[in-house]
Design a protein around this motif. Structure first.
Motif, PDB file in Angstrom:
ATOM      1  N   ARG A 126     -11.030  17.064  10.102  1.00 19.06           N
ATOM      2  CA  ARG A 126      -9.804  16.263  10.059  1.00 19.06           C
ATOM      3  C   ARG A 126      -9.346  15.905  11.472  1.00 19.06           C
ATOM      4  O   ARG A 126      -9.722  16.546  12.458  1.00 19.06           O
ATOM      5  N   LYS A 131       0.229   9.326  13.419  1.00 18.90           N
ATOM      6  CA  LYS A 131       0.980  10.546  13.146  1.00 18.90           C
ATOM      7  C   LYS A 131       2.409  10.263  12.695  1.00 18.90           C
ATOM      8  O   LYS A 131       3.150   9.569  13.398  1.00 18.90           O
ATOM      9  N   GLU A 164      -5.189  10.481   8.227  1.00 20.45           N
ATOM     10  CA  GLU A 164      -4.011   9.998   7.488  1.00 20.45           C
ATOM     11  C   GLU A 164      -3.729   8.520   7.741  1.00 20.45           C
ATOM     12  O   GLU A 164      -3.720   8.063   8.883  1.00 20.45           O
ATOM     13  N   GLN A 181      -6.243  10.228   3.877  1.00 15.33           N
ATOM     14  CA  GLN A 181      -5.143  11.139   3.559  1.00 15.33           C
ATOM     15  C   GLN A 181      -3.833  10.371   3.440  1.00 15.33           C
ATOM     16  O   GLN A 181      -3.504   9.550   4.295  1.00 15.33           O
ATOM     17  N   GLY A 183      -0.063  11.280   3.557  1.00 14.28           N
ATOM     18  CA  GLY A 183       0.756  12.411   3.973  1.00 14.28           C
ATOM     19  C   GLY A 183       1.944  12.617   3.052  1.00 14.28           C
ATOM     20  O   GLY A 183       2.303  11.750   2.232  1.00 14.28           O
ATOM     21  N   ALA A 184       2.549  13.789   3.221  1.00 18.04           N
ATOM     22  CA  ALA A 184       3.681  14.183   2.375  1.00 18.04           C
ATOM     23  C   ALA A 184       4.784  13.125   2.386  1.00 18.04           C
ATOM     24  O   ALA A 184       5.387  12.832   1.361  1.00 18.04           O
ATOM     25  N   ARG A 185       5.018  12.553   3.557  1.00 21.76           N
ATOM     26  CA  ARG A 185       6.117  11.577   3.665  1.00 21.76           C
ATOM     27  C   ARG A 185       5.830  10.275   2.930  1.00 21.76           C
ATOM     28  O   ARG A 185       6.732   9.502   2.664  1.00 21.76           O
ATOM     29  N   LYS A 206      -1.107  14.309  -0.498  1.00 20.20           N
ATOM     30  CA  LYS A 206      -0.315  15.510  -0.247  1.00 20.20           C
ATOM     31  C   LYS A 206       1.004  15.440  -1.003  1.00 20.20           C
ATOM     32  O   LYS A 206       1.553  14.352  -1.206  1.00 20.20           O
ATOM     33  N   ARG A 236       1.332  21.377   0.205  1.00 18.08           N
ATOM     34  CA  ARG A 236       1.547  21.645   1.645  1.00 18.08           C
ATOM     35  C   ARG A 236       2.932  22.222   1.920  1.00 18.08           C
ATOM     36  O   ARG A 236       3.419  22.188   3.044  1.00 18.08           O
ATOM     37  N   HIS A 271       0.806  23.364   7.612  1.00 15.00           N
ATOM     38  CA  HIS A 271       2.092  22.664   7.616  1.00 15.00           C
ATOM     39  C   HIS A 271       3.155  23.441   6.861  1.00 15.00           C
ATOM     40  O   HIS A 271       4.329  23.351   7.183  1.00 15.00           O
TER      41      HIS A 271
HETATM   42  C1  PEP Z   1      -0.929  16.321   8.536  1.00 11.32           C
HETATM   43  O1  PEP Z   1      -1.758  16.747   7.724  1.00 11.32           O
HETATM   44  O2  PEP Z   1      -1.187  16.106   9.717  1.00 11.32           O
HETATM   45  C2  PEP Z   1       0.458  16.087   8.082  1.00 11.32           C
HETATM   46  C3  PEP Z   1       1.290  15.297   8.761  1.00 11.32           C
HETATM   47  O3  PEP Z   1       0.761  16.750   6.962  1.00 11.32           O
HETATM   48  P1  PEP Z   1       1.976  16.542   5.937  1.00 11.32           P
HETATM   49  O4  PEP Z   1       1.912  15.130   5.498  1.00 11.32           O
HETATM   50  O5  PEP Z   1       1.672  17.537   4.868  1.00 11.32           O
HETATM   51  O6  PEP Z   1       3.239  16.875   6.693  1.00 11.32           O
END
Ligand code: PEP
Ligand code: MN
Length: 337
Positions: A126, A131, A164, A181, A183-185, A206, A236, A271
């Protein structure tokens, strides 16, 4: 009640079936989801005999369903799904770790970490290039050059790569990324999910930090409804009231998601905990609870990391953890366990 139709059902045959239901006094609507066609019946049809519905030549399977998700629902797909990610496989007995830095920082950083995690037995590398940072003044990732570095590290190490995506416009840059990916957001970024549903590529989804399991599965359903059933779920951590950890790792979601859905479930203890020293214990607990794999942040110099250094474990800690995971899985697989 819902009836899954046979794949060769024609429009006129479906109309006839809907008319047959109407003749029985039930309102039926036809729904297209991915490559599948369903007939959804109104509440009153709960009384209807499943065998009678299944005896209709067009019907492959009929089930009583209270959930809104169909394609990711285990009731309609009893067997575990296995998702191929390049040379790796996740789910249905295949256990896979995704490891690497939070963010791609440089060629040297990624090369060093990729070599180490590969040697330790990770299945997927990964590295984030886009970000999602809480502060707009923090390092936002290297963007396209970061993805290029990740691709190169994947080629050099022989590992499939995961990264991501944050916006639909970034999609063309992900052509050579093996696992995209969400992400959670972005778990509820439905426009992004719909676009990913059009791809023929695995997606790691996620869980949002404040989302229920049914909301999580409906987000997965968005991807599946577009025709892409290559989905891996990742717990997560959710927002709790305990400030000692970054989030609260919801272990109960592992068996529950696996009960509700046939999709593989990974756990990201990095995380969830936010602190490196807590990661190995929680990783082992996730394996014991039935996770199909893990996502773990690993950095060769955590103190100098541009993102999430506090939660990154060292390559040697990761290698020791991987050994313990192998031992634990052997114990769990033993007949007398
Ligand atoms: C990540 O995997 O880098 C990340 C930002 O995770 P999450 O979306 O779960 O906060
Ligand atoms: Mn991170």
């Amino acid at each position: 009640m819902i009836a899954l139709l046979k794949s060769d059902a024609s429009a006129s045959q479906i109309d006839q079936l809907v008319a047959w239901f109407a003749g029985q006094g039930y309102h039926a609507t036809c729904t297209q989801a991915g490559k599948k066609t369903f007939v959804v019946l109104d509440e009153a049809a709960a009384k209807l005999d499943l065998g009678l519905v299944e005896s209709q030549p067009l019907v492959e399977r009929a089930v009583r369903l209270s959930e809104a998700y169909l394609l990711v629902n285990r009731k309609l797909h009893p067997a575990d799904s296995q998702i191929a990610v390049g040379t790796a496989a996740v789910g249905a007995g295949a256990f896979a770790c995704i490891a690497g830095p939070c963010a791609v920082e440089s060629k040297a950083q990624l090369h060093s970490i990729a070599t180490a995690v590969k040697a330790a037995g990770t299945a997927i590398l990964r590295g984030g290039a886009f970000k999602p940072r809480t502060s707009p003044y923090d390092f936002q990732g290297l963007a396209a050059p970061g993805l290029a570095l990740l691709e190169e590290a994947g080629r050099d190490s022989g590992l499939p790569v995961a990264s991501e995506i944050m916006a639909v416009r970034e999609l063309p840059l992900f052509e050579h990324i093996d696992l995209i990916q969400v992400g959670a957001r972005n778990m509820q970024n439905y426009e992004l999910l719909k676009e990913l549903g059009q791809l023929d590529k695995p997606i790691l989804l996620k869980r949002g930090p404040a989302n229920t399991l049914d909301e999580f599965l409906l987000s997965a359903e968005y991807i599946a409804a577009g025709g892409n059933s290559q989905i891996i779920l990742c717990e997560r951590g959710i927002r709790g009231f305990e400030p000692s950890t970054r989030y609260t790792l919801d272990f109960s979601s592992i068996p529950l998601l696996k009960e509700k859905s046939h999709l593989p479930v990974l756990v990201d203890p990095s995380h969830a905990m936010g602190q490196a020293r807590l990661v190995p214990t929680m990783a082992l607990a996730a394996v014991a609870a039935g996770a199909d794999g893990l996502m773990i942040e690993v950095h060769n110099q955590p103190e100098a990391a541009l993102c999430d250094g506090m939660q990154a474990i060292l390559p040697e800690t990761f290698a020791a953890l991987m050994k313990k995971i192998t031992q634990l899985r052997q114990v769990l697989a033993a007949d007398n366990c």
